[in-house]
Design a protein around this motif. Sequence first.
Motif, PDB file in Angstrom:
ATOM      1  N   VAL A 100      44.082  -9.241 -65.900  1.00 46.27           N
ATOM      2  CA  VAL A 100      43.099  -9.589 -66.698  1.00 46.27           C
ATOM      3  C   VAL A 100      43.001  -7.751 -67.335  1.00 46.27           C
ATOM      4  O   VAL A 100      42.919  -7.278 -66.967  1.00 46.27           O
ATOM      5  N   GLU A 101      42.480  -8.005 -68.470  1.00 49.01           N
ATOM      6  CA  GLU A 101      42.050  -6.927 -69.135  1.00 49.01           C
ATOM      7  C   GLU A 101      40.046  -7.048 -69.500  1.00 49.01           C
ATOM      8  O   GLU A 101      39.552  -8.006 -69.728  1.00 49.01           O
ATOM      9  N   LEU A 102      39.900  -5.488 -69.400  1.00 48.27           N
ATOM     10  CA  LEU A 102      38.282  -5.543 -69.010  1.00 48.27           C
ATOM     11  C   LEU A 102      37.407  -5.301 -70.120  1.00 48.27           C
ATOM     12  O   LEU A 102      38.288  -3.731 -70.174  1.00 48.27           O
ATOM     13  N   ILE A 103      37.273  -5.528 -71.277  1.00 48.67           N
ATOM     14  CA  ILE A 103      36.135  -5.101 -72.569  1.00 48.67           C
ATOM     15  C   ILE A 103      35.444  -4.739 -72.087  1.00 48.67           C
ATOM     16  O   ILE A 103      34.144  -5.193 -72.203  1.00 48.67           O
ATOM     17  N   CYS A 104      34.650  -3.014 -71.776  1.00 51.17           N
ATOM     18  CA  CYS A 104      32.925  -2.502 -71.791  1.00 51.17           C
ATOM     19  C   CYS A 104      32.553  -2.427 -72.919  1.00 51.17           C
ATOM     20  O   CYS A 104      32.961  -1.397 -73.488  1.00 51.17           O
ATOM     21  N   ILE A 105      31.645  -2.981 -73.700  1.00 48.49           N
ATOM     22  CA  ILE A 105      31.262  -2.570 -74.760  1.00 48.49           C
ATOM     23  C   ILE A 105      29.857  -1.546 -74.299  1.00 48.49           C
ATOM     24  O   ILE A 105      28.911  -2.735 -73.716  1.00 48.49           O
ATOM     25  N   ASP A 106      29.186  -0.726 -75.004  1.00 40.88           N
ATOM     26  CA  ASP A 106      27.712  -0.238 -74.961  1.00 40.88           C
ATOM     27  C   ASP A 106      27.302   0.652 -76.109  1.00 40.88           C
ATOM     28  O   ASP A 106      28.568   1.392 -76.598  1.00 40.88           O
ATOM     29  N   LYS A 107      26.091   0.471 -76.570  1.00 35.87           N
ATOM     30  CA  LYS A 107      25.687   0.841 -77.856  1.00 35.87           C
ATOM     31  C   LYS A 107      25.621   2.716 -77.622  1.00 35.87           C
ATOM     32  O   LYS A 107      25.605   3.313 -78.397  1.00 35.87           O
ATOM     33  N   SER A 108      25.282   3.030 -76.509  1.00 32.61           N
ATOM     34  CA  SER A 108      25.612   3.945 -75.822  1.00 32.61           C
ATOM     35  C   SER A 108      26.071   5.049 -74.998  1.00 32.61           C
ATOM     36  O   SER A 108      26.874   4.437 -74.212  1.00 32.61           O
ATOM     37  N   LYS A 109      26.180   6.673 -75.860  1.00 32.48           N
ATOM     38  CA  LYS A 109      27.807   7.140 -75.409  1.00 32.48           C
ATOM     39  C   LYS A 109      27.986   7.798 -74.228  1.00 32.48           C
ATOM     40  O   LYS A 109      28.512   7.452 -73.308  1.00 32.48           O
ATOM     41  N   ALA A 127      44.096   2.049 -64.516  1.00 35.93           N
ATOM     42  CA  ALA A 127      43.439   1.126 -65.279  1.00 35.93           C
ATOM     43  C   ALA A 127      43.176   1.589 -66.599  1.00 35.93           C
ATOM     44  O   ALA A 127      43.042   0.643 -67.532  1.00 35.93           O
ATOM     45  N   LEU A 128      42.290   2.044 -66.135  1.00 38.98           N
ATOM     46  CA  LEU A 128      41.707   2.525 -67.925  1.00 38.98           C
ATOM     47  C   LEU A 128      42.948   3.634 -68.319  1.00 38.98           C
ATOM     48  O   LEU A 128      43.257   3.031 -70.088  1.00 38.98           O
ATOM     49  N   ALA A 129      43.175   3.776 -68.309  1.00 37.33           N
ATOM     50  CA  ALA A 129      44.972   4.537 -69.114  1.00 37.33           C
ATOM     51  C   ALA A 129      45.628   3.837 -69.378  1.00 37.33           C
ATOM     52  O   ALA A 129      46.390   3.978 -70.300  1.00 37.33           O
ATOM     53  N   ALA A 130      46.066   2.849 -68.556  1.00 33.61           N
ATOM     54  CA  ALA A 130      46.751   1.896 -68.736  1.00 33.61           C
ATOM     55  C   ALA A 130      45.936   0.409 -69.680  1.00 33.61           C
ATOM     56  O   ALA A 130      46.680  -0.568 -70.544  1.00 33.61           O
ATOM     57  N   GLY A 131      44.994   0.718 -70.164  1.00 27.31           N
ATOM     58  CA  GLY A 131      44.275  -0.253 -70.902  1.00 27.31           C
ATOM     59  C   GLY A 131      43.598  -1.562 -70.751  1.00 27.31           C
ATOM     60  O   GLY A 131      43.262  -2.375 -71.102  1.00 27.31           O
ATOM     61  N   LYS A 132      44.327  -1.554 -68.973  1.00 28.38           N
ATOM     62  CA  LYS A 132      43.576  -2.409 -68.516  1.00 28.38           C
ATOM     63  C   LYS A 132      41.849  -2.706 -68.737  1.00 28.38           C
ATOM     64  O   LYS A 132      41.504  -3.482 -68.773  1.00 28.38           O
ATOM     65  N   ILE A 133      41.740  -1.514 -69.246  1.00 25.12           N
ATOM     66  CA  ILE A 133      39.838  -1.311 -68.748  1.00 25.12           C
ATOM     67  C   ILE A 133      39.407  -0.400 -70.043  1.00 25.12           C
ATOM     68  O   ILE A 133      40.266   0.185 -70.114  1.00 25.12           O
ATOM     69  N   GLN A 134      39.137  -1.490 -70.981  1.00 22.04           N
ATOM     70  CA  GLN A 134      38.755  -0.301 -72.489  1.00 22.04           C
ATOM     71  C   GLN A 134      37.230  -0.327 -71.723  1.00 22.04           C
ATOM     72  O   GLN A 134      35.955  -1.164 -72.049  1.00 22.04           O
ATOM     73  N   LEU A 135      36.311   0.760 -73.458  1.00 21.06           N
ATOM     74  CA  LEU A 135      35.640   1.236 -73.288  1.00 21.06           C
ATOM     75  C   LEU A 135      35.494   1.552 -74.815  1.00 21.06           C
ATOM     76  O   LEU A 135      35.809   2.511 -75.374  1.00 21.06           O
ATOM     77  N   VAL A 136      34.495   0.257 -75.105  1.00 21.09           N
ATOM     78  CA  VAL A 136      34.065   0.632 -76.610  1.00 21.09           C
ATOM     79  C   VAL A 136      33.061   0.747 -76.756  1.00 21.09           C
ATOM     80  O   VAL A 136      31.969   0.152 -76.346  1.00 21.09           O
ATOM     81  N   LYS A 137      32.257   2.634 -78.210  1.00 25.28           N
ATOM     82  CA  LYS A 137      31.381   2.313 -78.023  1.00 25.28           C
ATOM     83  C   LYS A 137      30.681   1.411 -79.231  1.00 25.28           C
ATOM     84  O   LYS A 137      31.457   1.622 -80.058  1.00 25.28           O
ATOM     85  N   GLY A 138      29.642   1.372 -79.082  1.00 23.40           N
ATOM     86  CA  GLY A 138      29.381   0.393 -80.039  1.00 23.40           C
ATOM     87  C   GLY A 138      27.904  -0.769 -80.063  1.00 23.40           C
ATOM     88  O   GLY A 138      28.469  -1.580 -78.750  1.00 23.40           O
ATOM     89  N   GLN A 139      27.774  -1.421 -81.086  1.00 29.66           N
ATOM     90  CA  GLN A 139      27.445  -2.950 -81.067  1.00 29.66           C
ATOM     91  C   GLN A 139      28.384  -3.842 -80.742  1.00 29.66           C
ATOM     92  O   GLN A 139      28.848  -3.809 -81.037  1.00 29.66           O
ATOM     93  N   PHE A 140      27.509  -4.757 -80.232  1.00 26.70           N
ATOM     94  CA  PHE A 140      28.560  -6.007 -79.350  1.00 26.70           C
ATOM     95  C   PHE A 140      28.880  -7.028 -80.872  1.00 26.70           C
ATOM     96  O   PHE A 140      30.218  -7.362 -80.887  1.00 26.70           O
ATOM     97  N   ASP A 141      27.578  -6.986 -81.521  1.00 29.36           N
ATOM     98  CA  ASP A 141      27.861  -7.951 -83.065  1.00 29.36           C
ATOM     99  C   ASP A 141      29.180  -7.838 -83.957  1.00 29.36           C
ATOM    100  O   ASP A 141      29.948  -7.578 -84.335  1.00 29.36           O
ATOM    101  N   GLN A 142      28.802  -6.158 -84.288  1.00 28.64           N
ATOM    102  CA  GLN A 142      30.138  -5.047 -84.920  1.00 28.64           C
ATOM    103  C   GLN A 142      31.540  -5.232 -84.213  1.00 28.64           C
ATOM    104  O   GLN A 142      32.649  -5.105 -85.189  1.00 28.64           O
ATOM    105  N   HIS A 143      31.061  -5.331 -82.834  1.00 26.73           N
ATOM    106  CA  HIS A 143      33.031  -5.487 -82.488  1.00 26.73           C
ATOM    107  C   HIS A 143      33.531  -6.685 -81.392  1.00 26.73           C
ATOM    108  O   HIS A 143      34.551  -7.316 -81.353  1.00 26.73           O
ATOM    109  N   CYS A 144      33.095  -7.594 -81.821  1.00 22.26           N
ATOM    110  CA  CYS A 144      32.933  -8.978 -81.944  1.00 22.26           C
ATOM    111  C   CYS A 144      34.120 -10.311 -81.626  1.00 22.26           C
ATOM    112  O   CYS A 144      35.029 -10.316 -81.541  1.00 22.26           O
ATOM    113  N   ALA A 145      34.444  -9.635 -83.630  1.00 26.12           N
ATOM    114  CA  ALA A 145      35.219 -10.362 -83.900  1.00 26.12           C
ATOM    115  C   ALA A 145      36.376  -9.901 -83.735  1.00 26.12           C
ATOM    116  O   ALA A 145      37.004 -10.585 -83.195  1.00 26.12           O
TER     117      ALA A 145
END
Length: 419
Positions: A100-109, A127-145
Amino acid sequence: MSHYAWKWGSPPPPVKRHSEVKHALLRNYLIDYFLTLVAMPHQDRIKLTIVDGFCGGGLYISESGHEVPGSPLVILNAIREATLLIETRQERRKPIDLDVELICIDKSKTTLDYLERLLKDRNYGAALAAGKIQLVKGQFDQHCAATIQRAKGRSRISGRAIFVLDQYGYSRVPMHCLRDIFATLPHAEVILTFYIDALISYLNEVNLAGFEQATGIRGGMTAAEIDEMKKSPKWRVHLQSSLYQSLTSQCSAKFYTPFFVRPQRGHGDFWLLHLSQHWKARDVMATTHWNHSNHFSHYGRAGFHMFSTGYITKIDSKDQLQGGFDFSEVAASVSQDTMLEQIPVMLFDIAEDISFEQFFLQLINTTPATRMMVESTLLKLSQLNEIQVLGEDGDESRARVHLKPDHVLRLNRQIRLMF
Ligand SMILES: C[S@@+](CC[C@H](N)C(=O)[O-])C[C@H]1O[C@@H](n2cnc3c(N)ncnc32)[C@H](O)[C@@H]1O
């Protein structure tokens, strides 16, 4: 304005009761999801992408001062629990690999910084270092695609992905995102929070137009139409019902569960919709609700066509709360009684022979019942001689425990004459 504040060094925000309800559902559903998939023969590896589109800081504090996990930890704990359950419950030739790869998005830094430190604290640094968990800053709709493409890249054929879209409010998940998800990923599922009461309580043409523009949900109403609609004592029912229909018909998911949560202290009801492309996914979610009835309630009627009257939070004139449907044993037995009455009428209306599969697929979106519940009701009707179940040779089947998808259902002649 954010209602949640995560800042490393300060206590996490208090957990709200409705968040606990959502988390319980998410945990239970993910465990049921994995257990269902591994029950399939030859399944040694499950490649799945989970997108937590509004992830938050990952930790809350309960009223009694205990730490309570937020959605990213709920998801990670559920994966661990499922792995353990699979290993102990099943005698497998090879250990199962839940990839499983978990991508976490939130607009707040600051929120994401908090989450990163928390995850490192809880031994997820590797898991963070290996990219199995990714943290993405921004709005969901901007990162959806990009997340859709990532999920597709990881699982080209099956396109397995779960999007947990726990938006605050009702306008941060545009329809085009949902349509893209379902067009690109054949086995995608979405668990969507939608604060219906926040929209309905302050409804006017400006709100409605803003909502429609932000989400792409069409169905516009002018100020005059809204005023006219509000004259009806049941306007909330009509509006909920029509919004629900607009959302489900425009998001391009084939299957959906319409479950609702009523938070304590009158914070207003919200929908927790499960959207998917496969009946089995919908069935697992409905089964999760029945298996964990203590966590959840939804209000509606038993049996089929539960939306024929819509669902409301308040009966406008008397300001009373509508009765609930709570997935309890009583609700299960009321569901069966209701279906026992409804199915003969439905078969009469359909007028032609219909396979169990077709019958079930036509109705699945309109009932809180699971496939197993519908199946056992049909078998009971067959024992009561109200319907006939025919095998592929056209003869009456002796099925007593299970129905095959191509078993044909027919209303008994005598019952037909009574209509
Ligand atoms: C309700 S909280 C998160 C709850 C979290 N899913 C949980 O269950 O623990 C909502 C989060 O969404 C973030 N947020 C608000 N609007 C957003 C947007 N358009 N895209 C991504 N994140 C957003 C906020 O910063 C906040 O952390």
